[in-house]
Design a protein around this motif. Structure first.
Motif, PDB file in Angstrom:
ATOM      1  N   ALA A 160      43.661  39.509  35.250  1.00  0.00           N
ATOM      2  CA  ALA A 160      42.509  39.923  36.052  1.00  0.00           C
ATOM      3  C   ALA A 160      41.746  41.057  35.382  1.00  0.00           C
ATOM      4  O   ALA A 160      41.823  42.212  35.806  1.00  0.00           O
ATOM      5  N   GLU A 161      40.978  40.713  34.352  1.00  0.00           N
ATOM      6  CA  GLU A 161      40.156  41.737  33.693  1.00  0.00           C
ATOM      7  C   GLU A 161      38.986  42.153  34.577  1.00  0.00           C
ATOM      8  O   GLU A 161      38.453  43.228  34.444  1.00  0.00           O
ATOM      9  N   ARG A 162      38.601  41.284  35.518  1.00  0.00           N
ATOM     10  CA  ARG A 162      37.495  41.541  36.443  1.00  0.00           C
ATOM     11  C   ARG A 162      37.960  41.463  37.893  1.00  0.00           C
ATOM     12  O   ARG A 162      38.903  40.754  38.233  1.00  0.00           O
ATOM     13  N   PHE A 163      37.257  42.198  38.765  1.00  0.00           N
ATOM     14  CA  PHE A 163      37.470  42.072  40.200  1.00  0.00           C
ATOM     15  C   PHE A 163      37.144  40.646  40.641  1.00  0.00           C
ATOM     16  O   PHE A 163      36.174  40.042  40.173  1.00  0.00           O
ATOM     17  N   GLY A 164      37.921  40.121  41.560  1.00  0.00           N
ATOM     18  CA  GLY A 164      37.714  38.781  42.079  1.00  0.00           C
ATOM     19  C   GLY A 164      38.815  37.837  41.652  1.00  0.00           C
ATOM     20  O   GLY A 164      39.147  36.880  42.368  1.00  0.00           O
ATOM     21  N   VAL A 165      39.392  38.096  40.480  1.00  0.00           N
ATOM     22  CA  VAL A 165      40.440  37.221  39.942  1.00  0.00           C
ATOM     23  C   VAL A 165      41.703  37.292  40.796  1.00  0.00           C
ATOM     24  O   VAL A 165      42.320  36.264  41.120  1.00  0.00           O
ATOM     25  N   SER A 166      42.090  38.489  41.181  1.00  0.00           N
ATOM     26  CA  SER A 166      43.297  38.638  42.007  1.00  0.00           C
ATOM     27  C   SER A 166      43.115  38.002  43.381  1.00  0.00           C
ATOM     28  O   SER A 166      44.089  37.551  43.998  1.00  0.00           O
ATOM     29  N   ASP A 167      41.884  37.973  43.879  1.00  0.00           N
ATOM     30  CA  ASP A 167      41.615  37.310  45.153  1.00  0.00           C
ATOM     31  C   ASP A 167      41.916  35.817  45.040  1.00  0.00           C
ATOM     32  O   ASP A 167      42.483  35.209  45.954  1.00  0.00           O
TER      33      ASP A 167
ATOM     34  N   LYS B 183      45.673  35.323  44.898  1.00  0.00           N
ATOM     35  CA  LYS B 183      46.262  35.513  46.231  1.00  0.00           C
ATOM     36  C   LYS B 183      46.062  34.277  47.101  1.00  0.00           C
ATOM     37  O   LYS B 183      46.991  33.813  47.763  1.00  0.00           O
ATOM     38  N   GLU B 184      44.847  33.754  47.096  1.00  0.00           N
ATOM     39  CA  GLU B 184      44.548  32.587  47.940  1.00  0.00           C
ATOM     40  C   GLU B 184      45.355  31.359  47.526  1.00  0.00           C
ATOM     41  O   GLU B 184      45.731  30.542  48.364  1.00  0.00           O
ATOM     42  N   LYS B 185      45.618  31.234  46.224  1.00  0.00           N
ATOM     43  CA  LYS B 185      46.331  30.064  45.723  1.00  0.00           C
ATOM     44  C   LYS B 185      47.837  30.287  45.607  1.00  0.00           C
ATOM     45  O   LYS B 185      48.578  29.393  45.193  1.00  0.00           O
TER      46      LYS B 185
END
Length: 342
Positions: free
Chosen positions: A227-234, A237-239
């Motif tokens: 996760a180099e950018r915000f949004g990747v961890s989201d 988490k969802e998957k």
């Protein structure tokens, strides 16, 4: 947008109000000479993204720590476009700030011209280019946290089951490329069979786009995401898969998702600059080394909720490599070339 991002934006509204009040004091009519005996150093920062963006947040954190120590007075501008950067930089220079920090990756020529026009002001700027002796008041820095990225890669390599890791970055510039390469090298150290999916979203702060790109990589078989950018961890988490963080530690917000993170600590960089400006010995220099792990500029975040869940063999390798990095017997390769999918 995740609860984590929403919370950060709410916090920012409070911080911006305080910063706006401080900015009034920075106007020329309110200035007193910072160089007077015992006065605090006046520091201004110019950011092209919100202060909660990973990279900038670490600079902002270090500056606020210096404020709390009583070393500096600090004002900042965020979301400054490249087309407006020179104007803001000149305004802060005219206002008499002793040190101006920021990131000039897209405005190198204009920023260096401003520095040439204000030789009494010190500039410490994030840059892909080297300092020049003919511009002695312009120093550069970068987040050379390849050491911690390498260690986080070792953990990622041990945690993947599909031997497929997705990597989502902002832009393929040296400061991103070197971290990705170090991460990939660490992952291969613990798992030579790994394949990587590499993608760049063309933005420093676009969580929805990063999330969408991460979903595509998950669909293509990735079970661990970098996760180099915000949004990747989201997306992770969802998957229901795992993620490795970058620059900041977000595990508290993703306790079942973020296994480890490579942290950047800007404090050593800023503290050295403050010391040099106060001593009137500031000069053109490359501050990159202050981000190295052995200088205290990088670290591997605590495993937290994943303590005891990472294979013991991998953690022993992490400990060995970390010790070798710190004593200088092992150096993580710095590779600024654009990484490719394998």
């Amino acid at each position: 947008m995740s609860d984590f991002i929403t919370t950060l934006f709410q916090r920012r509204q409070i911080l911006k109000g305080a910063a706006a009040g401080a900015a009034l004091l920075a106007l020329p009519g309110f200035l007193t000479s910072v160089r007077a005996q015992g006065a605090k150093l006046k520091v201004a920062a110019i950011y092209t993204v919100p202060v909660e963006q990973q990279w900038v947040s670490r600079i902002h954190k270090a500056a606020n720590a210096a404020v709390e120590r009583g070393d500096i007075e600090y004002v900042y501008s965020e979301n400054t476009s490249n087309t407006d950067y020179e104007r803001v930089m000149r305004e802060y220079s005219e206002a008499g700030h002793d040190l101006i920090i920021g990131e000039v990756f897209g405005v190198e020529d204009a920023a260096r011209q401003v520095a040439a026009d204000y030789p009494e002001t010190a500039y410490l700027m994030g840059s892909s280019f080297a300092p020049k002796d003919e511009l002695p008041n312009f120093a550069v820095f970068d987040n050379y946290i390849q050491d911690a990225s390498y260690l986080s890669g070792i953990i990622a390599g041990a945690m993947t089951k599909s031997n497929n890791i997705g990597m989502v970055g902002g832009f393929p510039i040296p400061e991103v490329n070197r971290l990705m390469h170090a991460f990939m090298a660490g992952a291969r150290e613990s798992n030579p069979e790994i394949k990587f999916q590499v993608a760049f979203i063309g933005s420093w702060f676009d969580p929805p786009k990063a999330k969408e790109t991460a979903f595509a990589q998950i669909d293509a078989g990735a079970d661990v995401l970098y996760a180099e950018r915000f949004g990747v961890s989201d997306a992770a988490k969802e998957k229901g898969i795992l993620a490795i963080g970058n620059v900041i530690d977000t595990q508290a917000d993703y306790p079942d998702t973020v296994v480890a993170s490579a942290l950047w600590h800007f404090e050593p960089t800023l503290e050295h600059a403050i010391e040099m400006v106060k001593a009137k010995t500031f000069k053109a220099a490359d501050y990159g080394k202050f981000s190295f792990m052995k200088e205290g500029g990088a670290s591997l975040a605590p495993l937290g909720t994943f303590e005891g869940k990472v294979p013991e063999e991998a953690m022993k390798l992490v400990a060995e490599k970390e010790a070798a990095i710190k004593d200088g017997s092992f150096e993580v390769e710095i590779n600024d070339e654009e990484p490719k999918s394998s």
